[in-house]
Design a protein around this motif. Structure first.
Motif, mmCIF file in Angstrom:
data_model
loop_
_atom_site.group_PDB
_atom_site.id
_atom_site.type_symbol
_atom_site.label_atom_id
_atom_site.label_comp_id
_atom_site.label_asym_id
_atom_site.label_seq_id
_atom_site.Cartn_x
_atom_site.Cartn_y
_atom_site.Cartn_z
ATOM 1 N N ARG A 1 9.786 16.084 0.413
ATOM 2 C CA ARG A 1 8.772 15.326 1.139
ATOM 3 C C ARG A 1 9.050 13.846 0.922
ATOM 4 N N ALA A 2 8.375 13.019 1.708
ATOM 5 C CA ALA A 2 8.551 11.572 1.584
ATOM 6 C C ALA A 2 7.304 10.924 1.014
ATOM 7 N N GLN A 3 7.532 9.940 0.167
ATOM 8 C CA GLN A 3 6.511 9.026 -0.335
ATOM 9 C C GLN A 3 6.958 7.643 0.122
ATOM 10 N N MET B 1 0.826 -1.203 0.000
ATOM 11 C CA MET B 1 0.000 0.000 0.000
ATOM 12 C C MET B 1 0.863 1.258 0.000
ATOM 13 N N ASP B 2 0.509 2.195 -0.891
ATOM 14 C CA ASP B 2 1.145 3.513 -0.854
ATOM 15 C C ASP B 2 0.580 4.260 0.335
ATOM 16 N N LEU B 3 1.450 4.799 1.142
ATOM 17 C CA LEU B 3 1.041 5.508 2.350
ATOM 18 C C LEU B 3 0.936 7.001 2.064
ATOM 19 N N LYS B 4 0.362 7.718 2.995
ATOM 20 C CA LYS B 4 0.123 9.158 2.828
ATOM 21 C C LYS B 4 1.434 9.906 2.592
ATOM 22 N N ALA B 5 1.460 10.717 1.535
ATOM 23 C CA ALA B 5 2.623 11.578 1.293
ATOM 24 C C ALA B 5 2.716 12.602 2.419
ATOM 25 N N THR B 6 3.928 12.950 2.767
ATOM 26 C CA THR B 6 4.129 13.926 3.841
ATOM 27 C C THR B 6 3.950 15.338 3.305
ATOM 28 N N ASP B 7 3.872 16.281 4.220
ATOM 29 C CA ASP B 7 3.902 17.690 3.842
ATOM 30 C C ASP B 7 5.300 18.024 3.330
ATOM 31 N N ALA C 1 8.311 10.108 9.009
ATOM 32 C CA ALA C 1 7.593 8.894 9.428
ATOM 33 C C ALA C 1 6.421 9.205 10.347
ATOM 34 N N GLU C 2 6.431 10.373 10.970
ATOM 35 C CA GLU C 2 5.285 10.769 11.798
ATOM 36 C C GLU C 2 4.021 10.861 10.950
ATOM 37 N N THR C 3 4.184 11.081 9.645
ATOM 38 C CA THR C 3 3.049 11.151 8.725
ATOM 39 C C THR C 3 2.784 9.807 8.066
ATOM 40 N N PHE C 4 3.805 9.205 7.455
ATOM 41 C CA PHE C 4 3.560 8.002 6.665
ATOM 42 C C PHE C 4 3.644 6.709 7.468
ATOM 43 N N GLY C 5 4.054 6.766 8.706
ATOM 44 C CA GLY C 5 4.279 5.551 9.471
ATOM 45 C C GLY C 5 3.031 4.742 9.785
ATOM 46 N N ILE C 6 3.289 3.517 10.187
ATOM 47 C CA ILE C 6 2.232 2.608 10.628
ATOM 48 C C ILE C 6 2.549 2.203 12.057
ATOM 49 N N ALA C 7 1.583 2.393 12.936
ATOM 50 C CA ALA C 7 1.728 1.948 14.321
ATOM 51 C C ALA C 7 0.820 0.731 14.516
ATOM 52 N N ILE C 8 1.352 -0.273 15.165
ATOM 53 C CA ILE C 8 0.570 -1.466 15.454
ATOM 54 C C ILE C 8 -0.100 -1.280 16.811
ATOM 55 N N GLU C 9 -1.397 -1.568 16.879
ATOM 56 C CA GLU C 9 -2.123 -1.447 18.151
ATOM 57 C C GLU C 9 -1.368 -2.194 19.241
ATOM 58 N N GLY C 10 -1.221 -1.551 20.391
ATOM 59 C CA GLY C 10 -0.522 -2.165 21.509
ATOM 60 C C GLY C 10 0.984 -1.997 21.468
ATOM 61 N N SER C 11 1.474 -1.291 20.451
ATOM 62 C CA SER C 11 2.919 -1.068 20.348
ATOM 63 C C SER C 11 3.371 -0.152 21.484
ATOM 64 N N TYR C 12 4.414 -0.562 22.173
ATOM 65 C CA TYR C 12 4.942 0.260 23.263
ATOM 66 C C TYR C 12 6.325 0.820 22.942
ATOM 67 N N MET C 13 6.914 0.362 21.838
ATOM 68 C CA MET C 13 8.225 0.887 21.473
ATOM 69 C C MET C 13 8.487 0.575 20.011
ATOM 70 N N GLY C 14 9.037 1.559 19.329
ATOM 71 C CA GLY C 14 9.478 1.361 17.957
ATOM 72 C C GLY C 14 10.936 1.753 17.846
ATOM 73 N N ILE C 15 11.699 0.975 17.091
ATOM 74 C CA ILE C 15 13.117 1.296 16.942
ATOM 75 C C ILE C 15 13.500 1.292 15.466
ATOM 76 N N ASN C 16 14.484 2.104 15.155
ATOM 77 C CA ASN C 16 15.080 2.134 13.833
ATOM 78 C C ASN C 16 15.972 0.902 13.731
ATOM 79 N N VAL D 1 10.983 3.894 0.555
ATOM 80 C CA VAL D 1 10.776 5.327 0.734
ATOM 81 C C VAL D 1 11.545 6.103 -0.327
ATOM 82 N N ALA D 2 10.922 7.159 -0.814
ATOM 83 C CA ALA D 2 11.593 8.115 -1.696
ATOM 84 C C ALA D 2 11.442 9.499 -1.082
ATOM 85 N N ILE D 3 12.535 10.243 -1.058
ATOM 86 C CA ILE D 3 12.482 11.657 -0.689
ATOM 87 C C ILE D 3 12.427 12.422 -2.002
ATOM 88 N N GLU D 4 11.287 13.044 -2.251
ATOM 89 C CA GLU D 4 11.075 13.799 -3.485
ATOM 90 C C GLU D 4 11.516 15.244 -3.294
#
Length: 152
Positions: free
Chosen positions: A107-109, A15-21, A73-88, A129-132
């Motif tokens: 911006r990021a796509q 799935m293509d995720l929301k483009a960032t500002d 990633a604050e825009t295009f990211g996906i959080a899984i319900e119940g997630s308590y920590m995400g790491i790079n 990810v692409a930075i346009e």
């Protein structure tokens, strides 16, 4: 950012995720990045000398553009319900394709390209990810970015 259940996560693969500002890359940001990384190459920090290059101006560090993924990633990211920590988790591939000139807007796509439960409650997500660059045909960079989410 969207929140999804761990059961529905596979439905988002491909799935293509929301483009960032758009984000304006200013000389001050480039200079601050140079200070932090100790990379003071003139092409980044000396507008007069950089104007004499084929770029015609200073350009952002490639790693500055890459580091913006955390913000985007604050825009295009996906959080899984119940997630308590995400790491790079790192990158499988990064390519710097076109320079980001000072005062350009980027911006990021992104697309979720894979997900896997590595261990119980540990989900590896892979994003293409692409930075346009606004008004440019070629992106600044393309990357395959890995993140890990810990889910209770």
């Amino acid at each position: 950012m969207i929140t999804v259940s761990k059961e529905s996560l596979p439905d988002y693969v491909g799935m293509d995720l929301k483009a960032t500002d758009w984000h304006s890359v200013r000389q001050q940001q480039i200079d601050l990045f140079a200070e932090v990384t100790l990379d003071h190459q003139f092409i980044h920090v000396d507008p007069e000398r950089a104007a004499q290059t084929p770029f015609g101006s200073t350009i952002a560090h490639g790693f500055l553009s890459l580091s913006m993924l955390s913000h985007f990633a604050e825009t295009f990211g996906i959080a899984i319900e119940g997630s308590y920590m995400g790491i790079n988790y790192g990158f499988d591939r990064v390519r710097f394709i076109a320079p980001v000139k000072v005062d350009s807007r980027i911006r990021a796509q992104a697309r979720l390209s894979a997900c896997e439960e590595k261990n119980p409650g540990q989900f590896m997500l892979k994003f293409d990810v692409a930075i346009e660059i606004e008004g440019e045909e070629k992106p600044a960079l393309k990357a395959e970015w890995l993140t890990m989410q810990m889910v209770a």
